[in-house]
Motif scaffolding. Structure first.
Motif, mmCIF file in Angstrom:
data_model
loop_
_atom_site.group_PDB
_atom_site.id
_atom_site.type_symbol
_atom_site.label_atom_id
_atom_site.label_comp_id
_atom_site.label_asym_id
_atom_site.label_seq_id
_atom_site.Cartn_x
_atom_site.Cartn_y
_atom_site.Cartn_z
ATOM 1 N N GLY A 34 41.470 39.482 42.397
ATOM 2 C CA GLY A 34 40.058 39.359 41.860
ATOM 3 C C GLY A 34 39.342 40.580 41.547
ATOM 4 O O GLY A 34 38.702 40.492 40.274
ATOM 5 N N ALA A 35 39.759 41.719 41.910
ATOM 6 C CA ALA A 35 39.396 43.030 41.493
ATOM 7 C C ALA A 35 39.857 43.482 40.229
ATOM 8 O O ALA A 35 39.161 43.717 39.376
ATOM 9 N N VAL A 36 40.983 42.780 39.834
ATOM 10 C CA VAL A 36 41.730 43.375 38.362
ATOM 11 C C VAL A 36 40.915 42.120 37.674
ATOM 12 O O VAL A 36 40.674 42.744 36.500
ATOM 13 N N VAL A 37 40.793 41.035 37.867
ATOM 14 C CA VAL A 37 40.182 39.864 36.889
ATOM 15 C C VAL A 37 38.711 40.560 36.549
ATOM 16 O O VAL A 37 38.232 40.577 35.517
ATOM 17 N N LEU A 38 38.250 40.875 37.550
ATOM 18 C CA LEU A 38 36.660 41.326 37.677
ATOM 19 C C LEU A 38 36.581 42.595 36.610
ATOM 20 O O LEU A 38 35.705 42.830 35.607
ATOM 21 N N ALA A 39 37.578 43.578 36.994
ATOM 22 C CA ALA A 39 37.777 44.883 36.063
ATOM 23 C C ALA A 39 37.812 44.292 34.322
ATOM 24 O O ALA A 39 37.243 45.004 33.574
ATOM 25 N N PHE A 40 38.913 43.301 34.444
ATOM 26 C CA PHE A 40 39.153 42.873 33.058
ATOM 27 C C PHE A 40 37.848 42.389 32.336
ATOM 28 O O PHE A 40 37.532 42.539 31.151
ATOM 29 N N VAL A 41 36.974 41.452 33.124
ATOM 30 C CA VAL A 41 35.900 40.911 32.515
ATOM 31 C C VAL A 41 34.660 41.893 32.115
ATOM 32 O O VAL A 41 33.987 42.035 31.327
ATOM 33 N N LEU A 42 34.361 42.830 33.095
ATOM 34 C CA LEU A 42 33.600 44.002 32.981
ATOM 35 C C LEU A 42 34.101 44.798 31.811
ATOM 36 O O LEU A 42 33.231 45.425 31.020
ATOM 37 N N SER A 43 35.425 45.109 31.678
ATOM 38 C CA SER A 43 35.861 45.936 30.415
ATOM 39 C C SER A 43 35.295 45.137 28.962
ATOM 40 O O SER A 43 35.053 45.994 28.173
ATOM 41 N N LEU A 44 35.321 44.019 29.269
ATOM 42 C CA LEU A 44 34.890 43.262 27.851
ATOM 43 C C LEU A 44 33.474 43.529 27.627
ATOM 44 O O LEU A 44 33.028 43.660 26.626
ATOM 45 N N LEU A 45 32.710 43.406 28.819
ATOM 46 C CA LEU A 45 31.093 43.548 28.554
ATOM 47 C C LEU A 45 30.720 44.926 28.344
ATOM 48 O O LEU A 45 29.795 45.311 27.812
ATOM 49 N N CYS A 46 31.548 46.006 29.072
ATOM 50 C CA CYS A 46 31.155 47.224 28.613
ATOM 51 C C CYS A 46 31.743 48.147 27.564
ATOM 52 O O CYS A 46 31.438 49.123 27.243
ATOM 53 N N MET A 173 38.429 48.160 41.509
ATOM 54 C CA MET A 173 38.146 47.401 40.554
ATOM 55 C C MET A 173 37.520 48.974 39.184
ATOM 56 O O MET A 173 37.824 48.655 38.182
ATOM 57 N N LEU A 174 36.952 49.835 39.989
ATOM 58 C CA LEU A 174 36.639 50.873 38.885
ATOM 59 C C LEU A 174 37.780 51.539 38.469
ATOM 60 O O LEU A 174 37.852 52.016 37.148
ATOM 61 N N PHE A 175 38.917 51.747 39.300
ATOM 62 C CA PHE A 175 39.966 52.499 38.862
ATOM 63 C C PHE A 175 40.866 51.526 37.752
ATOM 64 O O PHE A 175 41.192 52.253 36.706
ATOM 65 N N GLY A 321 36.899 25.301 38.954
ATOM 66 C CA GLY A 321 37.311 26.876 39.401
ATOM 67 C C GLY A 321 36.523 27.173 40.620
ATOM 68 O O GLY A 321 37.089 27.845 41.546
ATOM 69 N N LEU A 322 35.243 26.723 40.792
ATOM 70 C CA LEU A 322 34.558 26.935 42.265
ATOM 71 C C LEU A 322 35.101 26.247 43.244
ATOM 72 O O LEU A 322 35.347 26.761 44.315
ATOM 73 N N GLN A 323 35.653 25.222 42.977
ATOM 74 C CA GLN A 323 36.447 24.482 44.350
ATOM 75 C C GLN A 323 37.638 24.949 44.709
ATOM 76 O O GLN A 323 37.880 25.211 45.945
ATOM 77 N N LEU A 324 38.441 25.323 43.567
ATOM 78 C CA LEU A 324 39.668 25.831 43.933
ATOM 79 C C LEU A 324 39.763 27.295 44.117
ATOM 80 O O LEU A 324 40.559 27.656 44.987
ATOM 81 N N PHE A 325 38.941 28.352 43.708
ATOM 82 C CA PHE A 325 39.135 29.778 43.846
ATOM 83 C C PHE A 325 37.969 30.298 44.404
ATOM 84 O O PHE A 325 38.063 31.513 44.585
#
Length: 361
Positions: A34-46, A173-175, A321-325
């Motif tokens: 979860g932290a890795v995926v969130l970092a990936f998405v934030l990298s796209l936004l940032c 996530m920051l790392f 996605g909400l139901q499964l994850f």
């Protein structure tokens, strides 16, 4: 000219060993995916902000990535802590006031309204659920008020107790984000090298994944923030805790079909039954026109973006996605659907001759 690849026995051994190694590696990082995926998405936004900083400070990738991550901490973490403290305070105060209102007979007076009594009588004649009366409802409200206050205290206590785990996840996530930003070009080049597809197919896959990941965050979370802010303003105007109920609306916006109406409809009914019909009318109009417009207009625009997925597929991906994850599935679902959509399109292009022949046979 298509390149011909002839697999030898040694190749299959290598591919099998690689598959096992990748699966074992996934098991190692699964608790933190979860932290890795969130970092990936934030990298796209940032990344646009990161590029602007890099243009001001050239040839210092470590410093630029560190500055981008620090800016993210200031923008996200500090406001989140302050908002959480204010939400808990307002929630506790609201539950105490609600319990006092019930104990002082406010709920009983509400149940004695002619409209309420007539509505309960109609329910008792239509629904085969037994007799529903005002006393039972008042008892349930008292239990809910006392239980809700206890739940608020329990949630705040659990958050404080799990502060170490939350901080670890945020730091992880920051790392990951630091390296994704610093080594962005190198990561993309390695992905192009490893994936056994043509460059155009690889670029289409990566572009679709990044587009949908970005739009999933913008569509889901920004819409939730916008609806929560709009709903909180209305709640504050009618005299209710705006920050608390605005936050509840933001969470309710993730519920398909119902959304924020789960909060503002009961509030409007309460205001109507207590005689504040002008405020009830105002809250209803605000909920339908302002909050509803945000969901019906802003979300499809942000979710679809430049992605080729239809609104129906986006809705189904969010729901599944909400139901499964869980909550993170609001990001996983659209990405999975988008990659599947692109792979199907690539399949139809690659095997067009065969498919046309089969269709005509």
């Amino acid at each position: 000219m298509k390149s011909q690849f002839k697999a030898e026995p040694g190749h299959w051994v290598l591919i099998g060993a690689l598959a096992l190694a990748l699966y074992a590696s996934y098991l190692l990082v699964a608790p933190y995916v979860g932290a890795v995926v969130l970092a990936f998405v934030l990298s796209l936004l940032c990344f646009p902000v990161h590029q602007k900083i890099a243009s001001r400070i050239p040839d210092k990738p470590n410093l630029v990535a560190a500055l981008t991550c620090s800016l993210l901490v200031v923008v996200i973490l500090v406001p989140a802590i302050l908002v959480f403290i204010a939400i808990v305070q307002q929630g506790i105060v609201f539950t105490k006031q609600s319990y006092q209102w019930i104990e002082q007979g406010g709920a009983e007076q509400l149940m004695q309204q002619p409209v309420v009594e007539q509505t309960l009588a109609k329910f008792n004649t239509v629904l085969p659920l037994g007799q529903i009366n005002g006393e039972n409802i008042v008892e349930r409200l008292a239990e809910f008020a006392s239980g809700f206050g206890k739940e608020m205290l329990d949630i705040s206590t659990q958050v404080l107790a799990n502060i170490t785990g939350l901080l670890f996840g945020f730091v992880l996530m920051l790392f990951v984000l630091f390296f994704l930003l610093r080594d962005h070009r190198k990561i993309i080049e390695n992905l192009h090298w490893i994936i056994p597809l043509s460059r155009s197919q690889e670029e289409e896959l990566l572009s679709e994944a990044s587009t949908v990941a970005r739009s999933a965050v913008l569509g889901s979370f920004l819409t939730a923030i916008a609806q929560g802010a709009a709903g909180g303003i209305a709640m504050a105007i009618v005299g209710m805790p705006g920050l608390f109920w605005g936050t509840m609306m933001a969470f309710a916006s993730f519920i398909p079909a119902i959304g924020c109406a789960l909060i503002w409809v009961p509030a409007s009914i309460y205001l109507l039954l207590t005689g504040d019909w002008p405020w009830a009318l105002f809250l209803t109009l605000w909920g339908v026109i302002v909050v509803g417009s945000i969901d019906n207009i802003l979300r499809p625009i942000l979710m679809q973006g430049s992605s080729s997925m239809s609104t129906l597929l986006i809705f189904l991906s969010l729901l599944g996605g909400l139901q499964l994850f869980g909550l993170i599935g609001l990001i996983y679902g659209p990405i999975i659907f988008a990659l599947t959509h692109v792979l199907i399109r690539l399949y139809t292009i690659e095997f067009r001759d065969f498919l046309e022949k089969q269709d005509k046979s």
